[in-house]
Motif scaffolding. Structure first.
Motif, PDB file in Angstrom:
ATOM      1  N   ILE A 174       8.766 -25.532   6.013  1.00  0.00           N
ATOM      2  CA  ILE A 174       9.508 -24.578   5.611  1.00  0.00           C
ATOM      3  C   ILE A 174       9.180 -24.314   4.123  1.00  0.00           C
ATOM      4  CG2 ILE A 174      11.861 -24.010   4.921  1.00  0.00           C
ATOM      5  CD1 ILE A 174      10.995 -24.024   7.871  1.00  0.00           C
ATOM      6  N   ALA A 175       8.995 -23.139   3.695  1.00  0.00           N
ATOM      7  CA  ALA A 175       8.530 -22.784   2.299  1.00  0.00           C
ATOM      8  C   ALA A 175       9.537 -21.834   1.683  1.00  0.00           C
ATOM      9  CB  ALA A 175       7.258 -22.182   2.157  1.00  0.00           C
ATOM     10  N   ASP A 176       9.621 -21.564   0.489  1.00  0.00           N
ATOM     11  CA  ASP A 176      10.578 -20.639  -0.266  1.00  0.00           C
ATOM     12  C   ASP A 176       9.416 -19.515  -0.649  1.00  0.00           C
ATOM     13  OD1 ASP A 176      12.169 -19.172  -1.759  1.00  0.00           O
ATOM     14  OD2 ASP A 176      12.836 -20.641  -3.046  1.00  0.00           O
ATOM     15  N   ALA A 177      10.075 -18.243   0.075  1.00  0.00           N
ATOM     16  CA  ALA A 177       9.127 -17.016  -0.240  1.00  0.00           C
ATOM     17  C   ALA A 177       9.112 -16.766  -1.791  1.00  0.00           C
ATOM     18  CB  ALA A 177       9.635 -15.839   0.288  1.00  0.00           C
ATOM     19  N   LYS A 178       9.919 -17.151  -2.460  1.00  0.00           N
ATOM     20  CA  LYS A 178       9.837 -17.093  -3.865  1.00  0.00           C
ATOM     21  C   LYS A 178       8.501 -17.615  -4.563  1.00  0.00           C
ATOM     22  CE  LYS A 178      14.922 -16.314  -4.416  1.00  0.00           C
ATOM     23  NZ  LYS A 178      16.145 -17.045  -4.654  1.00  0.00           N
ATOM     24  N   SER A 179       8.042 -18.743  -3.792  1.00  0.00           N
ATOM     25  CA  SER A 179       7.016 -19.498  -4.366  1.00  0.00           C
ATOM     26  C   SER A 179       5.614 -18.932  -4.198  1.00  0.00           C
ATOM     27  CB  SER A 179       6.929 -20.798  -3.833  1.00  0.00           C
ATOM     28  OG  SER A 179       6.725 -20.927  -2.699  1.00  0.00           O
ATOM     29  N   MET A 180       5.648 -17.674  -3.436  1.00  0.00           N
ATOM     30  CA  MET A 180       4.332 -16.693  -2.899  1.00  0.00           C
ATOM     31  C   MET A 180       4.385 -15.530  -3.732  1.00  0.00           C
ATOM     32  SD  MET A 180       4.647 -17.582   1.119  1.00  0.00           S
ATOM     33  CE  MET A 180       5.724 -19.032   1.442  1.00  0.00           C
ATOM     34  N   THR A 181       3.093 -15.057  -3.827  1.00  0.00           N
ATOM     35  CA  THR A 181       2.646 -13.815  -4.437  1.00  0.00           C
ATOM     36  C   THR A 181       1.800 -12.896  -3.424  1.00  0.00           C
ATOM     37  OG1 THR A 181       3.184 -14.433  -6.826  1.00  0.00           O
ATOM     38  CG2 THR A 181       2.137 -12.355  -6.252  1.00  0.00           C
ATOM     39  N   VAL A 182       2.118 -12.013  -2.795  1.00  0.00           N
ATOM     40  CA  VAL A 182       1.140 -11.124  -2.031  1.00  0.00           C
ATOM     41  C   VAL A 182       0.760  -9.981  -2.667  1.00  0.00           C
ATOM     42  CG1 VAL A 182       1.169  -9.994   0.142  1.00  0.00           C
ATOM     43  CG2 VAL A 182       2.539 -11.999  -0.174  1.00  0.00           C
ATOM     44  N   SER A 183      -0.260  -9.441  -2.916  1.00  0.00           N
ATOM     45  CA  SER A 183      -0.858  -8.234  -3.622  1.00  0.00           C
ATOM     46  C   SER A 183      -2.251  -7.757  -2.819  1.00  0.00           C
ATOM     47  CB  SER A 183      -1.102  -8.756  -5.029  1.00  0.00           C
ATOM     48  OG  SER A 183      -2.207  -9.663  -5.275  1.00  0.00           O
ATOM     49  N   GLY A 184      -2.463  -6.556  -3.301  1.00  0.00           N
ATOM     50  CA  GLY A 184      -3.689  -5.889  -2.829  1.00  0.00           C
ATOM     51  C   GLY A 184      -3.472  -4.677  -2.000  1.00  0.00           C
ATOM     52  N   ARG A 185      -4.520  -3.936  -1.925  1.00  0.00           N
ATOM     53  CA  ARG A 185      -4.560  -2.564  -1.384  1.00  0.00           C
ATOM     54  C   ARG A 185      -4.020  -2.373   0.090  1.00  0.00           C
ATOM     55  NH1 ARG A 185      -8.321   2.119  -2.023  1.00  0.00           N
ATOM     56  NH2 ARG A 185      -6.723   3.306  -1.202  1.00  0.00           N
ATOM     57  N   GLY A 186      -4.575  -3.650   0.772  1.00  0.00           N
ATOM     58  CA  GLY A 186      -4.299  -3.636   2.230  1.00  0.00           C
ATOM     59  C   GLY A 186      -2.820  -3.597   2.356  1.00  0.00           C
ATOM     60  N   LEU A 187      -1.863  -3.913   1.456  1.00  0.00           N
ATOM     61  CA  LEU A 187      -0.596  -3.616   1.631  1.00  0.00           C
ATOM     62  C   LEU A 187       0.077  -2.227   1.931  1.00  0.00           C
ATOM     63  CD1 LEU A 187       0.323  -6.671  -0.479  1.00  0.00           C
ATOM     64  CD2 LEU A 187       0.221  -6.694   2.046  1.00  0.00           C
ATOM     65  N   GLU A 188      -0.569  -1.540   1.051  1.00  0.00           N
ATOM     66  CA  GLU A 188      -0.057  -0.115   1.080  1.00  0.00           C
ATOM     67  C   GLU A 188      -0.668   1.009   1.978  1.00  0.00           C
ATOM     68  OE1 GLU A 188      -1.473   0.797  -2.933  1.00  0.00           O
ATOM     69  OE2 GLU A 188      -0.503  -0.884  -3.893  1.00  0.00           O
ATOM     70  N   TYR A 189      -1.835   1.025   2.022  1.00  0.00           N
ATOM     71  CA  TYR A 189      -2.479   2.250   3.053  1.00  0.00           C
ATOM     72  C   TYR A 189      -3.688   1.466   3.754  1.00  0.00           C
ATOM     73  CZ  TYR A 189      -4.458   6.567   4.291  1.00  0.00           C
ATOM     74  OH  TYR A 189      -5.136   7.556   5.260  1.00  0.00           O
ATOM     75  N   VAL A 190      -3.674   1.705   4.924  1.00  0.00           N
ATOM     76  CA  VAL A 190      -4.826   1.315   5.752  1.00  0.00           C
ATOM     77  C   VAL A 190      -5.291   2.300   6.572  1.00  0.00           C
ATOM     78  CG1 VAL A 190      -5.706  -0.579   7.305  1.00  0.00           C
ATOM     79  CG2 VAL A 190      -3.779  -1.125   5.723  1.00  0.00           C
ATOM     80  N   GLN A 191      -6.551   2.777   6.709  1.00  0.00           N
ATOM     81  CA  GLN A 191      -7.031   3.693   7.276  1.00  0.00           C
ATOM     82  C   GLN A 191      -7.277   2.968   8.758  1.00  0.00           C
ATOM     83  OE1 GLN A 191     -10.406   5.145   5.398  1.00  0.00           O
ATOM     84  NE2 GLN A 191      -9.255   6.403   4.443  1.00  0.00           N
ATOM     85  N   VAL A 192      -7.312   3.945   9.745  1.00  0.00           N
ATOM     86  CA  VAL A 192      -7.696   3.502  11.117  1.00  0.00           C
ATOM     87  C   VAL A 192      -9.252   3.089  11.263  1.00  0.00           C
ATOM     88  CG1 VAL A 192      -7.883   4.057  13.565  1.00  0.00           C
ATOM     89  CG2 VAL A 192      -5.877   4.720  12.179  1.00  0.00           C
TER      90      VAL A 192
END
Length: 132
Positions: free
Chosen positions: A78-96
């Motif tokens: 079990i982890a605390d989501a506050k201890s993680m950071t997620v970033s990158g273009r793949g989170l915003e828009y992804v082409q088929v």
């Protein structure tokens, strides 16, 4: 069985007891210290869940007719989501049919203890390759 979960978010797992026949399923989370709810979907299919309340390993112990189910007990990180950071273009828009990527920074956590799930409507993930 899930290998990890997040603090304050339900850990959910499915149980297929269709080949076990009639009997009693017992589920105990962390020695009975945490409540577990179970939904019966019929035909010996169930969904169980619990809400982690601390950042530590939780154990799921499962018995059928007072005998341990193979693999039980399971250890869940079990982890605390506050201890993680997620970033990158793949989170915003992804082409088929195009590769997308993103980074997850996990402070003081072992990334091998966690799984990444990509959810959407509809989403098909053909390959997910973690890079450590």
């Amino acid at each position: 069985m899930p290998s990890s979960g997040l603090l304050g978010q339900p850990v959910v797992f499915d149980i297929d007891a269709s080949k076990a026949g009639s009997g009693n399923i017992e589920i105990m989370i962390s020695g009975g210290e945490i409540a577990c709810s179970v939904q019966n979907h019929g035909n010996y299919w169930f969904t169980a869940s619990f809400l982690p309340v601390s950042i530590e390993y939780h154990t799921i112990e499962m018995k059928f007719n007072k005998e341990h189910v193979p693999g039980s007990p399971w250890r869940i990180t079990i982890a605390d989501a506050k201890s993680m950071t997620v970033s990158g273009r793949g989170l915003e828009y992804v082409q088929v049919n195009k590769t997308a990527s993103f980074s997850i920074i996990m402070n003081n956590l072992d990334p091998k203890q966690f799984a990444v799930s990509i959810l959407g409507n509809p989403v098909v993930v053909r390959a997910c390759k973690p890079v450590f």
